[in-house]
Design a protein around this motif. Structure first.
Motif, PDB file in Angstrom:
ATOM      1  N   LYS A 235      49.813  21.720 -84.324  1.00 49.18           N
ATOM      2  CA  LYS A 235      51.250  21.639 -84.112  1.00 49.18           C
ATOM      3  C   LYS A 235      52.417  21.765 -85.357  1.00 49.18           C
ATOM      4  O   LYS A 235      53.586  23.077 -86.157  1.00 49.18           O
ATOM      5  N   ALA A 236      52.610  20.397 -86.548  1.00 54.15           N
ATOM      6  CA  ALA A 236      53.718  20.068 -87.145  1.00 54.15           C
ATOM      7  C   ALA A 236      52.981  21.057 -88.329  1.00 54.15           C
ATOM      8  O   ALA A 236      53.318  21.211 -88.928  1.00 54.15           O
ATOM      9  N   GLY A 237      51.481  21.053 -88.263  1.00 56.72           N
ATOM     10  CA  GLY A 237      50.591  21.802 -89.550  1.00 56.72           C
ATOM     11  C   GLY A 237      51.218  22.718 -89.300  1.00 56.72           C
ATOM     12  O   GLY A 237      50.860  23.870 -90.533  1.00 56.72           O
ATOM     13  N   SER A 238      50.767  23.627 -88.424  1.00 58.46           N
ATOM     14  CA  SER A 238      51.508  25.083 -88.390  1.00 58.46           C
ATOM     15  C   SER A 238      53.188  25.756 -88.505  1.00 58.46           C
ATOM     16  O   SER A 238      53.330  26.707 -89.621  1.00 58.46           O
ATOM     17  N   LEU A 239      53.297  24.569 -88.091  1.00 55.46           N
ATOM     18  CA  LEU A 239      55.189  24.556 -88.388  1.00 55.46           C
ATOM     19  C   LEU A 239      55.520  24.324 -89.722  1.00 55.46           C
ATOM     20  O   LEU A 239      56.434  25.197 -90.484  1.00 55.46           O
ATOM     21  N   ASN A 240      54.290  23.536 -90.628  1.00 56.89           N
ATOM     22  CA  ASN A 240      54.866  23.346 -91.380  1.00 56.89           C
ATOM     23  C   ASN A 240      53.719  23.408 -92.821  1.00 56.89           C
ATOM     24  O   ASN A 240      53.161  21.810 -92.725  1.00 56.89           O
ATOM     25  N   PRO A 241      52.896  24.253 -93.801  1.00 59.93           N
ATOM     26  CA  PRO A 241      51.660  23.947 -93.919  1.00 59.93           C
ATOM     27  C   PRO A 241      51.555  23.167 -95.119  1.00 59.93           C
ATOM     28  O   PRO A 241      50.583  23.013 -95.645  1.00 59.93           O
ATOM     29  N   GLU A 242      52.592  22.950 -95.633  1.00 56.81           N
ATOM     30  CA  GLU A 242      53.111  21.871 -96.859  1.00 56.81           C
ATOM     31  C   GLU A 242      53.290  20.738 -96.425  1.00 56.81           C
ATOM     32  O   GLU A 242      53.462  19.772 -97.663  1.00 56.81           O
ATOM     33  N   ASN A 243      53.881  20.621 -95.122  1.00 57.81           N
ATOM     34  CA  ASN A 243      53.873  18.783 -95.485  1.00 57.81           C
ATOM     35  C   ASN A 243      51.990  18.412 -95.280  1.00 57.81           C
ATOM     36  O   ASN A 243      51.421  18.183 -93.967  1.00 57.81           O
ATOM     37  N   ALA A 244      52.007  17.787 -96.078  1.00 63.18           N
ATOM     38  CA  ALA A 244      51.461  17.207 -96.279  1.00 63.18           C
ATOM     39  C   ALA A 244      50.931  15.627 -95.205  1.00 63.18           C
ATOM     40  O   ALA A 244      49.503  15.768 -95.165  1.00 63.18           O
ATOM     41  N   LEU A 245      51.539  14.985 -94.875  1.00 62.75           N
ATOM     42  CA  LEU A 245      51.071  14.125 -93.833  1.00 62.75           C
ATOM     43  C   LEU A 245      50.463  14.081 -92.891  1.00 62.75           C
ATOM     44  O   LEU A 245      49.642  14.045 -91.570  1.00 62.75           O
ATOM     45  N   CYS A 246      50.845  15.702 -92.100  1.00 55.04           N
ATOM     46  CA  CYS A 246      49.990  16.364 -90.892  1.00 55.04           C
ATOM     47  C   CYS A 246      48.789  16.499 -91.630  1.00 55.04           C
ATOM     48  O   CYS A 246      48.227  15.979 -90.338  1.00 55.04           O
ATOM     49  N   GLN A 247      48.072  16.679 -92.757  1.00 58.29           N
ATOM     50  CA  GLN A 247      46.753  16.972 -92.942  1.00 58.29           C
ATOM     51  C   GLN A 247      46.143  16.038 -93.434  1.00 58.29           C
ATOM     52  O   GLN A 247      44.998  15.666 -92.047  1.00 58.29           O
ATOM     53  N   ALA A 263      37.442  16.061 -90.857  1.00 58.84           N
ATOM     54  CA  ALA A 263      37.895  15.513 -91.684  1.00 58.84           C
ATOM     55  C   ALA A 263      37.968  15.829 -93.051  1.00 58.84           C
ATOM     56  O   ALA A 263      38.448  16.957 -93.710  1.00 58.84           O
ATOM     57  N   LEU A 264      36.463  16.456 -93.133  1.00 61.20           N
ATOM     58  CA  LEU A 264      36.474  17.105 -95.214  1.00 61.20           C
ATOM     59  C   LEU A 264      35.834  18.674 -95.162  1.00 61.20           C
ATOM     60  O   LEU A 264      36.454  18.850 -96.238  1.00 61.20           O
ATOM     61  N   GLN A 265      36.737  19.224 -94.036  1.00 59.12           N
ATOM     62  CA  GLN A 265      37.133  20.168 -94.039  1.00 59.12           C
ATOM     63  C   GLN A 265      38.430  20.820 -94.153  1.00 59.12           C
ATOM     64  O   GLN A 265      39.362  21.153 -94.717  1.00 59.12           O
ATOM     65  N   VAL A 266      39.490  19.470 -93.679  1.00 59.93           N
ATOM     66  CA  VAL A 266      40.168  19.489 -94.263  1.00 59.93           C
ATOM     67  C   VAL A 266      40.431  19.280 -95.708  1.00 59.93           C
ATOM     68  O   VAL A 266      42.010  19.946 -96.114  1.00 59.93           O
ATOM     69  N   GLU A 268      38.953  19.095 -98.204  1.00 57.15           N
ATOM     70  CA  GLU A 268      38.687  20.779 -98.793  1.00 57.15           C
ATOM     71  C   GLU A 268      40.209  21.883 -98.604  1.00 57.15           C
ATOM     72  O   GLU A 268      40.354  22.025-100.040  1.00 57.15           O
ATOM     73  N   ARG A 269      40.600  21.946 -97.876  1.00 61.44           N
ATOM     74  CA  ARG A 269      41.277  22.617 -97.386  1.00 61.44           C
ATOM     75  C   ARG A 269      42.431  22.594 -98.725  1.00 61.44           C
ATOM     76  O   ARG A 269      43.140  22.861 -99.394  1.00 61.44           O
ATOM     77  N   MET A 270      42.486  20.717 -98.340  1.00 59.01           N
ATOM     78  CA  MET A 270      43.974  19.978 -99.289  1.00 59.01           C
ATOM     79  C   MET A 270      44.195  20.120-100.827  1.00 59.01           C
ATOM     80  O   MET A 270      44.776  20.807-101.890  1.00 59.01           O
ATOM     81  N   VAL A 271      42.700  20.336-100.815  1.00 58.80           N
ATOM     82  CA  VAL A 271      42.096  20.595-102.402  1.00 58.80           C
ATOM     83  C   VAL A 271      42.656  22.326-102.889  1.00 58.80           C
ATOM     84  O   VAL A 271      43.054  22.147-104.206  1.00 58.80           O
ATOM     85  N   GLU A 272      42.310  22.928-102.233  1.00 60.26           N
ATOM     86  CA  GLU A 272      41.826  24.249-102.733  1.00 60.26           C
ATOM     87  C   GLU A 272      43.142  24.961-102.092  1.00 60.26           C
ATOM     88  O   GLU A 272      43.747  25.965-103.020  1.00 60.26           O
ATOM     89  N   GLY A 273      44.649  24.147-101.871  1.00 56.97           N
ATOM     90  CA  GLY A 273      45.397  24.419-101.195  1.00 56.97           C
ATOM     91  C   GLY A 273      46.941  23.959-102.398  1.00 56.97           C
ATOM     92  O   GLY A 273      47.957  24.190-102.170  1.00 56.97           O
ATOM     93  N   ASN A 274      45.954  22.720-103.345  1.00 59.67           N
ATOM     94  CA  ASN A 274      47.205  22.273-104.387  1.00 59.67           C
ATOM     95  C   ASN A 274      47.714  21.185-103.008  1.00 59.67           C
ATOM     96  O   ASN A 274      49.222  21.008-103.607  1.00 59.67           O
ATOM     97  N   LEU A 275      47.344  20.812-101.735  1.00 63.15           N
ATOM     98  CA  LEU A 275      48.269  19.748-101.352  1.00 63.15           C
ATOM     99  C   LEU A 275      47.690  18.685-101.452  1.00 63.15           C
ATOM    100  O   LEU A 275      46.509  18.112-101.201  1.00 63.15           O
ATOM    101  N   LEU A 276      48.360  17.675-102.399  1.00 60.67           N
ATOM    102  CA  LEU A 276      48.114  16.892-102.784  1.00 60.67           C
ATOM    103  C   LEU A 276      45.992  16.327-103.152  1.00 60.67           C
ATOM    104  O   LEU A 276      45.911  15.788-102.616  1.00 60.67           O
ATOM    105  N   PRO A 277      46.315  17.496-103.752  1.00 61.05           N
ATOM    106  CA  PRO A 277      45.006  17.494-104.397  1.00 61.05           C
ATOM    107  C   PRO A 277      43.902  16.862-104.378  1.00 61.05           C
ATOM    108  O   PRO A 277      42.834  16.508-104.415  1.00 61.05           O
ATOM    109  N   GLU A 278      44.647  15.877-105.465  1.00 59.40           N
ATOM    110  CA  GLU A 278      44.174  14.434-106.117  1.00 59.40           C
ATOM    111  C   GLU A 278      43.995  13.154-105.597  1.00 59.40           C
ATOM    112  O   GLU A 278      42.581  12.531-104.969  1.00 59.40           O
ATOM    113  N   GLN A 279      44.489  13.469-104.310  1.00 60.46           N
ATOM    114  CA  GLN A 279      44.862  11.734-103.501  1.00 60.46           C
ATOM    115  C   GLN A 279      43.373  12.466-102.541  1.00 60.46           C
ATOM    116  O   GLN A 279      42.773  11.861-101.777  1.00 60.46           O
ATOM    117  N   ALA A 280      43.254  14.124-102.273  1.00 58.29           N
ATOM    118  CA  ALA A 280      42.328  14.653-101.170  1.00 58.29           C
ATOM    119  C   ALA A 280      41.036  14.480-101.511  1.00 58.29           C
ATOM    120  O   ALA A 280      40.692  14.101-100.972  1.00 58.29           O
TER     121      ALA A 280
END
Length: 343
Positions: A235-247, A263-266, A268-280
């Motif tokens: 729910k938190a991720g849907s409210l704010n997809p940019e909140n990296a902590l939720c992912q 977990a790997l799918q999440v 990969e989405r972080m990397v593709e979405g440029n959401l803390l991509p290096e940490q992901a």
């Protein structure tokens, strides 16, 4: 002439200054610092005619040290949020070694003092608690972390340090959540998870917030309510997809509950979405390694070798994997390249 150019004989301060400036423009701060240091050595050995250049070069060395310090502070905060106290301490001590900017050094010293206090107060045979008073890895491994600093700094400073460890705009957003939220965070930091949950539930009435949903999710996880935790994280991720902590929370939840593929799918989405991509990518490599897939781990870590902040961490993980694959020359190259420096 060829040999002089090849081996560096006869190179003067201009050569190293130009080299350093190129590195600095490319934000290769570690390389720039080394080159400026070499330029300084040449200048100090030269005649008085170039003495006026020594001050500016020293300022550039200071600048690169502070930039490296900032990068190490980011890494220290990430390590703290992941519960990796040892790695956090390494990065904090690098800051004190390289940086001379007062606020940066003060932040590093406060965090180090907190780590020391936490270790001193921990009973024998126990580990220092990670984020949100969690002793094990869990979905809060991406959450902000501040050790028990009761005797070291004020409660207000503890809360400020806690917020500073959060990625992106979350530090400012957390600070703007109001007094009741701050009180709940302090309760949580002090180990009163139930009290914190009551506060967060109370201020959630009639209000939708990805931050509140995330914080509640972590507390429900500690109570063993994994399904409730997942529901709130989604729910938190849907409210704010940019909140990296939720992912990151989802990644840790799925990993803890045997759902590594999700977990790997999440990640990969972080990397593709440029959401803390290096940490992901780093987490992705670690998870592949945990799943005994060394080839995939090598792929993930290799993508980080151009990262200013995580190349060294990735290389350290890559070296033994390359050796296992019989790629000794590549492993030796990485060992030589990353044996020195801090980032």
């Amino acid at each position: 002439m060829f040999l002089k150019k090849l081996f560096g004989f006869g190179k003067d301060y201009n050569y190293y200054l130009e080299k350093a400036d190129r590195y600095l423009a490319a934000e290769r701060f570690a390389d720039a610092r080394i080159a400026y240091g070499e330029a300084l050595e040449k200048l100090e050995a030269s005649d008085a005619a170039v003495a006026n250049l020594i001050g500016p070069v020293r300022q550039k060395i200071s600048l690169t040290g502070n930039m490296l310090g900032q990068m190490n502070l980011v890494e220290a905060e990430y390590a703290l949020s992941s519960g990796d106290r040892k790695k956090a301490e390494e990065h904090l001590r690098i800051i004190l070694e390289l940086a001379d900017e007062a606020n940066l050094r003060e932040n590093a010293q406060k965090l180090l003092a907190g780590l020391d206090v936490a270790v001193q107060e921990a009973p024998a045979g126990t580990t220092v608690p990670a984020c949100n008073n969690c002793g094990e890895q869990g979905p809060d491994a991406g959450n902000g972390y501040v050790p028990d600093l009761t005797d070291a700094i004020s409660r207000e400073d503890r809360l400020a340090l806690y917020f500073q460890t959060l990625p992106g705009d979350l530090s400012a957003r957390y600070a703007a959540m109001g007094e009741d939220f701050a009180r709940g965070c302090l309760l949580n930091l002090e180990g009163d998870g139930e009290g914190a949950l009551r506060v967060f539930e109370g201020i959630s009435a009639g209000r939708e917030s990805d931050i509140l949903d995330y914080e509640k999710a972590i507390l429900y996880f500690h109570q063993g309510a994994a399904e409730k935790c997942e529901h709130l994280l989604l729910k938190a991720g849907s409210l704010n997809p940019e909140n990296a902590l939720c992912q990151i929370g989802l990644v840790q939840l799925y990993t803890e509950t045997g759902r590594e593929a999700e977990a790997l799918q999440v990640l990969e989405r972080m990397v593709e979405g440029n959401l803390l991509p290096e940490q992901a990518l780093l987490m992705q490599g670690d998870l592949h390694l945990q799943m005994k897939d060394e080839s995939k781990a090598v792929e993930s870590y290799s993508r980080l070798l151009t990262s200013p902040s995580l190349a060294k961490d990735a290389a350290q993980r890559l070296i033994p994997l390359l050796q296992n694959q019989g790629r000794g020359k590549e492993a030796a190259f990485l060992a030589k390249k990353y044996a020195k420096g801090c980032c």
